[in-house]
Design a protein around this motif. Structure first.
Motif, PDB file in Angstrom:
ATOM      1  N   TYR A   6       0.837  -1.209   0.000  1.00 53.39           N
ATOM      2  CA  TYR A   6       0.000   0.000   0.000  1.00 53.39           C
ATOM      3  C   TYR A   6       0.867   1.253   0.000  1.00 53.39           C
ATOM      4  O   TYR A   6       0.613   2.206  -0.749  1.00 53.39           O
ATOM      5  N   ALA A   7       1.918   1.252   0.834  1.00 45.00           N
ATOM      6  CA  ALA A   7       2.823   2.408   0.891  1.00 45.00           C
ATOM      7  C   ALA A   7       3.517   2.624  -0.450  1.00 45.00           C
ATOM      8  O   ALA A   7       3.668   3.770  -0.904  1.00 45.00           O
ATOM      9  N   ARG A   8       3.925   1.555  -1.098  1.00 49.53           N
ATOM     10  CA  ARG A   8       4.572   1.694  -2.404  1.00 49.53           C
ATOM     11  C   ARG A   8       3.586   2.198  -3.452  1.00 49.53           C
ATOM     12  O   ARG A   8       3.963   2.945  -4.368  1.00 49.53           O
ATOM     13  N   GLY A   9       2.324   1.787  -3.318  1.00 49.23           N
ATOM     14  CA  GLY A   9       1.307   2.284  -4.242  1.00 49.23           C
ATOM     15  C   GLY A   9       1.097   3.782  -4.093  1.00 49.23           C
ATOM     16  O   GLY A   9       0.939   4.505  -5.091  1.00 49.23           O
ATOM     17  N   ILE A  10       1.100   4.273  -2.862  1.00 49.73           N
ATOM     18  CA  ILE A  10       0.992   5.713  -2.614  1.00 49.73           C
ATOM     19  C   ILE A  10       2.216   6.431  -3.194  1.00 49.73           C
ATOM     20  O   ILE A  10       2.104   7.454  -3.877  1.00 49.73           O
ATOM     21  N   ARG A  11       3.396   5.878  -2.904  1.00 51.68           N
ATOM     22  CA  ARG A  11       4.646   6.479  -3.389  1.00 51.68           C
ATOM     23  C   ARG A  11       4.671   6.598  -4.903  1.00 51.68           C
ATOM     24  O   ARG A  11       5.100   7.621  -5.464  1.00 51.68           O
ATOM     25  N   ASP A  12       4.183   5.558  -5.570  1.00 60.32           N
ATOM     26  CA  ASP A  12       4.255   5.498  -7.035  1.00 60.32           C
ATOM     27  C   ASP A  12       3.073   6.187  -7.709  1.00 60.32           C
ATOM     28  O   ASP A  12       2.995   6.213  -8.949  1.00 60.32           O
ATOM     29  N   GLY A  13       2.130   6.699  -6.942  1.00 59.36           N
ATOM     30  CA  GLY A  13       0.975   7.386  -7.518  1.00 59.36           C
ATOM     31  C   GLY A  13      -0.110   6.473  -8.016  1.00 59.36           C
ATOM     32  O   GLY A  13      -1.045   6.931  -8.677  1.00 59.36           O
TER      33      GLY A  13
END
Length: 214
Positions: free
Chosen positions: A204-211
């Motif tokens: 989830y955090a990587r999804g936020i980071r990557d937009g």
């Protein structure tokens, strides 16, 4: 202001008791700035409520995190607020508590401000009556709190624990009561492939980071 307070804390287990301005990296000061700089000072509304920090080993993250939670007690004005530092093991929880206590004992002003209750692993703010509780992960302890601030250390060690997702849900639900509340997850990478709640939070955090996610 938060970064200034953090910088003035002292490392209790280093000869000479250097201040965090010398003993902490800029990477963690950026986190302190983000956590406390994302709140509207007039309305107390928080614009960033959750933080996921993945760091390599050997960066003093537990000591830095203990300092951040002391800063939270100084910065957030809500009376009788509850703050939780959650460690996956007794050893990590004990280290976090010892470092926080050492920072208090190294500063006369903090020593007057805070009352340490060793037997409860608890630090009480004499001014606002708020409490910082250092806990080892336990479903019975962490169910039902209404914390203003929570920091979970080394989530990767809890990833496969069947209760981890439930505890995170409980914590997030309790946070809804306070507009300035925050949740910080700070962890190193797991040796094994990420699993369970750790994998879900990491993705989830990587999804936020990557937009890809909002």
């Amino acid at each position: 202001m938060a970064v200034r307070l953090f910088n003035e804390l002292r490392l209790p287990d280093v000869p000479g008791l250097p201040q965090m301005r010398e003993g902490s990296g800029d990477w963690f000061r950026d986190i302190v700035a983000a956590v406390f700089g994302s709140v509207d000072p007039a309305t107390r509304e928080r614009y960033i409520r959750e933080f996921f920090v993945l760091v390599s080993k050997g960066n003093s993250k537990t000591t830095n995190s203990a300092g951040l939670m002391l800063v939270a007690m100084l910065m957030i004005h809500r009376p009788r607020a509850e703050y939780l530092f959650v460690g996956p093991t007794q050893a990590i929880s004990d280290l976090a508590f010892a470092q926080a206590v050492g920072m208090i004992e190294a500063d006369p002003e903090l020593k007057r401000r805070f009352h340490v209750r060793e037997h409860l692993k608890e630090i009480v703010d004499r001014l606002r009556k708020s409490k910082l509780k250092v806990k080892t992960f336990d479903l019975n302890i962490l169910t039902g709190p209404r914390p203003v601030g929570v920091l979970i250390d080394e989530l990767h060690l809890l990833g496969e624990h069947p209760a981890t997702a439930s505890v995170l849900t409980q914590i997030r639900g309790g946070m809804e009561k306070s507009p300035e509340s925050f949740l910080i997850i700070i962890t190193t990478q797991s040796v094994k492939p990420p699993a369970g709640a750790f994998r879900e939070e990491l993705n989830y955090a990587r999804g936020i980071r990557d937009g890809r996610l909002q």
